[in-house]
Scaffold this motif. Structure first.
Motif, PDB file in Angstrom:
ATOM      1  N   LYS A  38      10.194  15.043 124.724  1.00 56.95           N
ATOM      2  CA  LYS A  38      10.222  14.024 123.673  1.00 56.95           C
ATOM      3  C   LYS A  38      10.369  12.633 124.293  1.00 56.95           C
ATOM      4  O   LYS A  38       9.601  11.715 123.971  1.00 56.95           O
ATOM      5  N   GLU A  77       7.594   9.592 124.234  1.00 57.01           N
ATOM      6  CA  GLU A  77       7.951   8.294 123.644  1.00 57.01           C
ATOM      7  C   GLU A  77       7.770   7.188 124.681  1.00 57.01           C
ATOM      8  O   GLU A  77       7.212   6.141 124.375  1.00 57.01           O
ATOM      9  N   TRP A  97       5.220   3.979 124.289  1.00 58.07           N
ATOM     10  CA  TRP A  97       5.708   2.602 124.234  1.00 58.07           C
ATOM     11  C   TRP A  97       5.289   1.802 125.463  1.00 58.07           C
ATOM     12  O   TRP A  97       5.037   0.597 125.361  1.00 58.07           O
ATOM     13  N   ILE A 133      14.682   1.734 115.233  1.00 55.42           N
ATOM     14  CA  ILE A 133      14.836   2.703 116.311  1.00 55.42           C
ATOM     15  C   ILE A 133      15.406   4.047 115.827  1.00 55.42           C
ATOM     16  O   ILE A 133      15.027   5.097 116.322  1.00 55.42           O
ATOM     17  N   HIS A 187      14.965   5.990 113.356  1.00 57.56           N
ATOM     18  CA  HIS A 187      14.031   7.018 112.879  1.00 57.56           C
ATOM     19  C   HIS A 187      13.308   7.727 114.031  1.00 57.56           C
ATOM     20  O   HIS A 187      12.650   8.738 113.814  1.00 57.56           O
ATOM     21  N   HIS A 188      13.438   7.229 115.253  1.00 57.54           N
ATOM     22  CA  HIS A 188      12.868   7.904 116.427  1.00 57.54           C
ATOM     23  C   HIS A 188      13.847   8.896 117.048  1.00 57.54           C
ATOM     24  O   HIS A 188      13.493   9.596 117.989  1.00 57.54           O
TER      25      HIS A 188
END
Length: 160
Positions: free
Chosen positions: A8, A12, A16, A128, A130-131
């Protein structure tokens, strides 16, 4: 979706890192976004009051220099954390001048930070939470915060 937490964080970070260099929008949209973003941060930082000597954790800061600079100008030491090393590299390219010594970029997973416990007086983040896995993140947040720490997050989704 993700095989495990490391997968994960890796996905991510890759995403980004690819987005670094500015929001890919039309010039006027970018100017409007920056204006709204600065107004929000200015208001939040005003509400925090005296930051002299405070240790601030800025979660998911990306390349946002405005909030980091504002808090450093008010005397805080600001740890800017993000999974994207490229975003933090861009952040530190901003002309902070003498404030640069107060801004500390750290590539880390917000759910498993390497900071010692009971360290931060203030924690901030925008778009942030919600990530993150909220239970894991909140446990980690409680670990690194001092008693009485002020915590402020602004989320764009009504389900957060």
């Amino acid at each position: 979706m993700y095989q495990d937490q490391a997968d994960k964080v890796s996905q991510e970070a890759t995403y980004w890192d690819s987005q670094t260099g500015g929001i890919k929008r039309h010039f006027l949209q970018r100017r409007w976004y920056n204006y709204v973003n600065r107004c929000l941060w200015k208001r939040i930082i005003e509400e925090l009051g005296d930051l002299e000597g405070r240790r601030v954790l800025f979660v998911g800061c990306g390349e946002s220099s405005f909030a980091a600079r504002e808090m450093a100008q008010k005397g805080a030491d600001v740890w800017c954390v993000d999974v994207s090393g490229e975003s933090l590299n861009q952040l530190m390219k901003h002309p902070f001048g003498e404030l640069k010594s107060r801004i500390h970029p750290v590539v880390t997973d917000a759910e498993r930070m390497s900071f010692r416990g009971n360290f931060f007086d203030v924690v901030l983040g925008k778009a942030i939470v919600h990530h993150l896995d909220i239970k894991i993140f909140m446990t980690e947040l409680l670990r690194v915060c001092t008693g009485g720490a002020r915590v402020v997050f602004s989320e764009p989704l009504d389900t957060n």
